[in-house]
Design an enzyme around this catalytic site. Structure first.
Site, mmCIF file in Angstrom:
data_model
loop_
_atom_site.group_PDB
_atom_site.id
_atom_site.type_symbol
_atom_site.label_atom_id
_atom_site.label_comp_id
_atom_site.label_asym_id
_atom_site.label_seq_id
_atom_site.Cartn_x
_atom_site.Cartn_y
_atom_site.Cartn_z
ATOM 1 N N GLY A 176 31.493 -0.805 2.733
ATOM 2 C CA GLY A 176 30.056 -1.094 2.578
ATOM 3 C C GLY A 176 29.741 -2.055 1.459
ATOM 4 N N ASN A 223 26.066 -9.897 13.203
ATOM 5 C CA ASN A 223 27.373 -9.424 12.746
ATOM 6 C C ASN A 223 27.968 -10.441 11.779
ATOM 7 O OD1 ASN A 223 29.759 -7.775 12.729
ATOM 8 N ND2 ASN A 223 30.739 -9.264 14.080
ATOM 9 N N HIS A 261 31.756 -11.775 10.441
ATOM 10 C CA HIS A 261 33.163 -11.720 10.843
ATOM 11 C C HIS A 261 33.991 -12.566 9.871
ATOM 12 C CE1 HIS A 261 36.604 -11.325 13.494
ATOM 13 N NE2 HIS A 261 36.815 -12.615 13.310
ATOM 14 N N SER A 303 31.816 -15.930 9.129
ATOM 15 C CA SER A 303 30.737 -16.399 10.007
ATOM 16 C C SER A 303 29.737 -15.275 10.224
ATOM 17 C CB SER A 303 31.294 -16.764 11.395
ATOM 18 O OG SER A 303 32.371 -17.659 11.298
ATOM 19 N N ASP A 334 32.804 -10.925 19.147
ATOM 20 C CA ASP A 334 32.906 -12.039 18.179
ATOM 21 C C ASP A 334 32.630 -13.414 18.805
ATOM 22 O OD1 ASP A 334 33.639 -10.161 16.245
ATOM 23 O OD2 ASP A 334 35.774 -10.431 16.603
ATOM 24 N N GLU A 357 31.104 -13.627 1.697
ATOM 25 C CA GLU A 357 30.312 -12.911 2.708
ATOM 26 C C GLU A 357 29.033 -12.352 2.085
ATOM 27 O OE1 GLU A 357 32.305 -9.902 5.016
ATOM 28 O OE2 GLU A 357 34.095 -11.127 5.251
HETATM 29 C C1 GRF Z 1 34.072 -7.591 6.179
HETATM 30 O O1 GRF Z 1 35.219 -8.361 5.961
HETATM 31 C C2 GRF Z 1 33.350 -8.083 7.405
HETATM 32 O O2 GRF Z 1 33.510 -9.456 7.637
HETATM 33 C C3 GRF Z 1 34.034 -7.318 8.510
HETATM 34 O O3 GRF Z 1 34.287 -6.056 7.964
HETATM 35 C C4 GRF Z 1 34.393 -6.155 6.543
HETATM 36 C C5 GRF Z 1 33.420 -5.180 5.961
HETATM 37 O O4 GRF Z 1 33.565 -5.062 4.567
HETATM 38 N N1 GRF Z 1 33.221 -7.296 9.705
HETATM 39 P P1 GRF Z 1 32.573 -4.108 3.732
HETATM 40 O O5 GRF Z 1 32.668 -2.723 4.364
HETATM 41 O O6 GRF Z 1 31.200 -4.683 3.844
HETATM 42 O O7 GRF Z 1 33.129 -4.135 2.352
#
Ligand code: GRF
Length: 220
Positions: free
Chosen positions: A19, A114, A116, A143, A152, A181
């Site tokens: 999270g 989402n 990814h 992305s 995806d 991210e």
């Molecule tokens: C991230 O790398 C995201 O891109 C992928 O799952 C991971 C989640 O990480 N879909 P977190 O639980 O938000 O730390």
């Protein structure tokens, strides 16, 4: 799924694990950069750290584990009930490790996002960091895309790009991609909430114009 102008957008965030993206969204809301509130965090795993993060910050959080013999659609119908009861303008997948049914995806099309850890359409699926290294790629990233029934494969709104360095390992790449991210997801969310980005049929419209390639997040 409509929102009165100026009111904070209501987010439901689906997670399965750590999270950290959820935490970044919470932080961006608290700092005032994101005009949103989280109506509910849902996890399909009972030990997800993200659930603890949400509860520590007094955000409603629910564990929805799959039941024995339950079909994907039956599980997703339970999600729909919880999401619609909580009230929601956008559903944010942030490390949610279940594949969603077409019923669910089509119901929330245009409001379901989402993130990814690859530069889509490259490296869909799992183990992206190892796979980009094995392929000798020079760049990597993450992305954010609208979700469509194919995994995806939905239209990509924005990407964050990093250089792959000579001594990178899957772990060092994962750390650097995840850090990007955290800015990327909130940037895209903010654009959606401010009506700068929307999905029309399967096209991404930014400020009224269709884009033919993803936006790129500026470097920090
Ligand atoms: C991230 O790398 C995201 O891109 C992928 O799952 C991971 C989640 O990480 N879909 P977190 O639980 O938000 O730390």
């Amino acid at each position: 799924m409509t929102k009165t102008a100026m009111l904070p957008a209501r987010l439901v965030i689906l997670i399965s694990g750590n999270g950290s993206n959820l935490q970044a969204i919470i932080d961006h809301i608290e700092s005032g950069e994101l005009n949103a509130e989280i109506s509910m965090v849902i996890s399909d795993k009972k030990n997800a750290c993200g659930i603890t993060r949400a509860r520590e910050q007094s955000i409603a959080a629910q564990i929805v584990e799959p039941e024995t013999g339950e079909t994907r659609e039956q599980y997703d119908h339970r999600l729909v009930e919880i999401i619609d009861d909580a009230g929601c303008d956008y559903i944010i997948l942030a490390g949610f490790m279940r594949i969603l049914s077409d019923m669910f995806v089509n119901r929330y099309k245009g409001y379901l996002l989402n993130i990814h850890p690859s530069l889509l359409p490259g490296y869909k699926g799992l183990n992206t960091h190892q796979r980009v290294l094995d392929a000798g790629e020079k760049i990597h990233g993450a992305s954010v895309h609208f979700v469509t029934p194919d995994l995806d494969s939905g239209p990509v709104i924005m990407q964050a790009i990093i250089d792959i360095l000579p001594h990178d390992t899957p772990e060092t790449l994962a750390d650097r991609v995840l850090e990007r991210e955290h800015s990327l997801y909130s940037r895209v969310l903010s654009m959606c909430i401010n009506s700068e980005v929307k999905l029309s049929n399967d096209d991404i419209i930014v400020d009224g114009q269709k884009i033919n390639k993803p936006l790129i997040l500026e470097s920090e």
